[in-house]
Design an enzyme around this catalytic site. Structure first.
Site, PDB file in Angstrom:
ATOM      1  N   THR A 193      -1.717   5.688   2.195  1.00 41.30           N
ATOM      2  CA  THR A 193      -2.971   4.921   2.172  1.00 41.30           C
ATOM      3  C   THR A 193      -3.065   4.051   3.417  1.00 41.30           C
ATOM      4  O   THR A 193      -2.105   3.374   3.783  1.00 41.30           O
ATOM      5  CB  THR A 193      -3.026   4.017   0.915  1.00 41.30           C
ATOM      6  OG1 THR A 193      -2.926   4.824  -0.255  1.00 41.30           O
ATOM      7  CG2 THR A 193      -4.327   3.236   0.876  1.00 41.30           C
ATOM      8  N   ARG A 235      -6.033   6.533  -7.495  1.00 35.40           N
ATOM      9  CA  ARG A 235      -5.770   7.977  -7.449  1.00 35.40           C
ATOM     10  C   ARG A 235      -5.820   8.597  -8.843  1.00 35.40           C
ATOM     11  O   ARG A 235      -6.406   9.675  -9.038  1.00 35.40           O
ATOM     12  CB  ARG A 235      -4.411   8.222  -6.784  1.00 35.40           C
ATOM     13  CG  ARG A 235      -4.367   7.739  -5.349  1.00 35.40           C
ATOM     14  CD  ARG A 235      -2.942   7.625  -4.816  1.00 35.40           C
ATOM     15  NE  ARG A 235      -2.285   8.924  -4.715  1.00 35.40           N
ATOM     16  CZ  ARG A 235      -1.034   9.072  -4.250  1.00 35.40           C
ATOM     17  NH1 ARG A 235      -0.338   8.006  -3.871  1.00 35.40           N
ATOM     18  NH2 ARG A 235      -0.499  10.266  -4.185  1.00 35.40           N
ATOM     19  N   LEU A 275       0.860  -1.171   0.000  1.00 35.57           N
ATOM     20  CA  LEU A 275       0.000   0.000   0.000  1.00 35.57           C
ATOM     21  C   LEU A 275       0.901   1.227   0.000  1.00 35.57           C
ATOM     22  O   LEU A 275       1.988   1.198   0.591  1.00 35.57           O
ATOM     23  CB  LEU A 275      -0.892   0.039   1.251  1.00 35.57           C
ATOM     24  CG  LEU A 275      -2.005  -0.999   1.388  1.00 35.57           C
ATOM     25  CD1 LEU A 275      -2.682  -0.852   2.743  1.00 35.57           C
ATOM     26  CD2 LEU A 275      -3.021  -0.874   0.264  1.00 35.57           C
ATOM     27  N   ASP A 276       0.460   2.299  -0.656  1.00 33.12           N
ATOM     28  CA  ASP A 276       1.211   3.544  -0.581  1.00 33.12           C
ATOM     29  C   ASP A 276       1.340   3.972   0.882  1.00 33.12           C
ATOM     30  O   ASP A 276       0.479   3.666   1.712  1.00 33.12           O
ATOM     31  CB  ASP A 276       0.491   4.657  -1.354  1.00 33.12           C
ATOM     32  CG  ASP A 276       0.527   4.439  -2.853  1.00 33.12           C
ATOM     33  OD1 ASP A 276       1.398   3.689  -3.323  1.00 33.12           O
ATOM     34  OD2 ASP A 276      -0.330   5.028  -3.547  1.00 33.12           O
ATOM     35  N   ARG A 277       2.389   4.703   1.163  1.00 31.94           N
ATOM     36  CA  ARG A 277       2.630   5.155   2.538  1.00 31.94           C
ATOM     37  C   ARG A 277       1.435   5.906   3.125  1.00 31.94           C
ATOM     38  O   ARG A 277       1.081   5.733   4.289  1.00 31.94           O
ATOM     39  CB  ARG A 277       3.880   6.053   2.569  1.00 31.94           C
ATOM     40  CG  ARG A 277       4.250   6.559   3.944  1.00 31.94           C
ATOM     41  CD  ARG A 277       5.563   7.317   3.905  1.00 31.94           C
ATOM     42  NE  ARG A 277       5.948   7.772   5.228  1.00 31.94           N
ATOM     43  CZ  ARG A 277       7.108   8.349   5.512  1.00 31.94           C
ATOM     44  NH1 ARG A 277       7.991   8.534   4.545  1.00 31.94           N
ATOM     45  NH2 ARG A 277       7.392   8.737   6.725  1.00 31.94           N
TER      46      ARG A 277
END
Length: 311
Positions: free
Chosen positions: A142, A240, A138-140
């Site tokens: 998110t 996104r 997961l993105d930081r």
């Protein structure tokens, strides 16, 4: 953590693959991280991006970014307070795997400029499980559900399920504006680019990889919408960029979002990316049981929804 280094390839090193060259110069860095910094464009050969399998030549100059390393025989030790905090967010655990509700702001692993991440936290919490690895990422910024495997066999099977589209992923997102009533399926190919600064950006492009997301409006507010997103593909920054392409960027997105909307919602208490991995469905590799795990929203996300509902 060392600083940026510019290393010239010697005659003895010529002909090596770039990944092997880096492993030699970053002996204490996990191989997974080596591939990550190459993929992100943080490693440069003669000031240009490269691939792990490219063979370096005598006189090539390789940019090696600052990375966190551990002394031989040591592991990265995140603060105990952070370990205790993440322990409270374990959603499911058995002898084979762990599912964690990752808070926003925590990277999935240590890397360039980050001394520790989720993987280091879990490894320190469960030192007896020596093979803990991330199943996906997961993105930081998110938040939400993420799976970690405790055994190589479990990791392999879950990776297979992901490749064969057998893992269900649902997200909640708060987007700016009014979501188009007729826009349920977003089928737009995505292409990864890297700016001169080394920052990774993703854009809609016919040259990109097929990317499909399904958006369902759960609540339309005056200036934002709460949407559920089901991922069919799992491209970098997919939700996104798809949301931005429809004209409703995610609140708090400082890369693809609206500065005006971000500033407005920050005043209301939403100071981070309003994207949460809410549900994961997969088959347990060892038992064959179908698991469907839901990650509760964090307080800031709950509060902004309440605020919008009360308007």
């Amino acid at each position: 953590m060392s600083g940026v280094r510019w290393v010239e390839v010697t005659e003895d090193e010529a002909g090596q693959r770039l990944d092997n060259f880096l492993l030699k110069h970053l002996r204490k860095v996990p191989k997974m991280l080596i591939y990550r910094i190459i993929r992100k464009g943080e490693v440069r050969v003669n000031k240009g991006r490269s691939q792990p399998n490219v063979r370096v030549q005598t006189g090539d100059v390789v940019r090696i970014p600052p990375v966190v390393t551990a002394e031989a025989g040591q592991t990265v030790k995140p603060p105990r307070t952070q370990q205790d905090k993440i322990a409270q967010h374990i959603l499911y655990e058995d002898s084979d795997l762990i599912v964690v509700n990752k808070p926003s702001g925590i990277a999935v692993h240590g890397g360039s400029g980050v001394s520790w991440g989720l993987i280091e936290l879990i490894r320190n919490l469960r030192p007896e499980a020596r093979r803990i690895e991330l199943v996906h990422r997961l993105d930081r910024d998110t938040s939400g559900a993420i799976i970690l495997a405790k055994k190589t066999s479990i990791l392999r099977d879950l990776h297979r399920q992901i490749r064969e589209d057998q893992v269900e992923k649902y997200y909640l997102a708060l987007v700016a504006g009014a979501w188009p009533k007729d826009k349920y399926k977003v089928d737009l190919p995505l292409l990864k680019n890297t700016l001169r600064s080394g920052e990774r950006m993703v854009e809609v492009s016919p040259e990109g990889k097929p990317s499909v997301s399904f958006f369902k409006v759960l609540n339309q507010f005056s200036d934002a919408a709460l949407v559920e997103v089901k991922l069919i593909t799992g491209r970098t920054h997919q939700i996104r960029v798809h949301a931005q392409a429809v004209g409703c960027p995610i609140i708090g997105d400082d890369k693809y979002g609206s500065e005006v909307a971000n500033a407005s919602f920050k005043k209301l208490g939403m100071a981070r990316l309003a994207l949460h991995a809410q549900k994961l469905g997969f088959t347990h590799p060892a038992t064959g049981e179908k698991l469907f795990i839901e990650a509760p929203l964090f307080v800031d996300f709950k509060n902004i929804i309440k605020t919008l509902e009360a308007r």
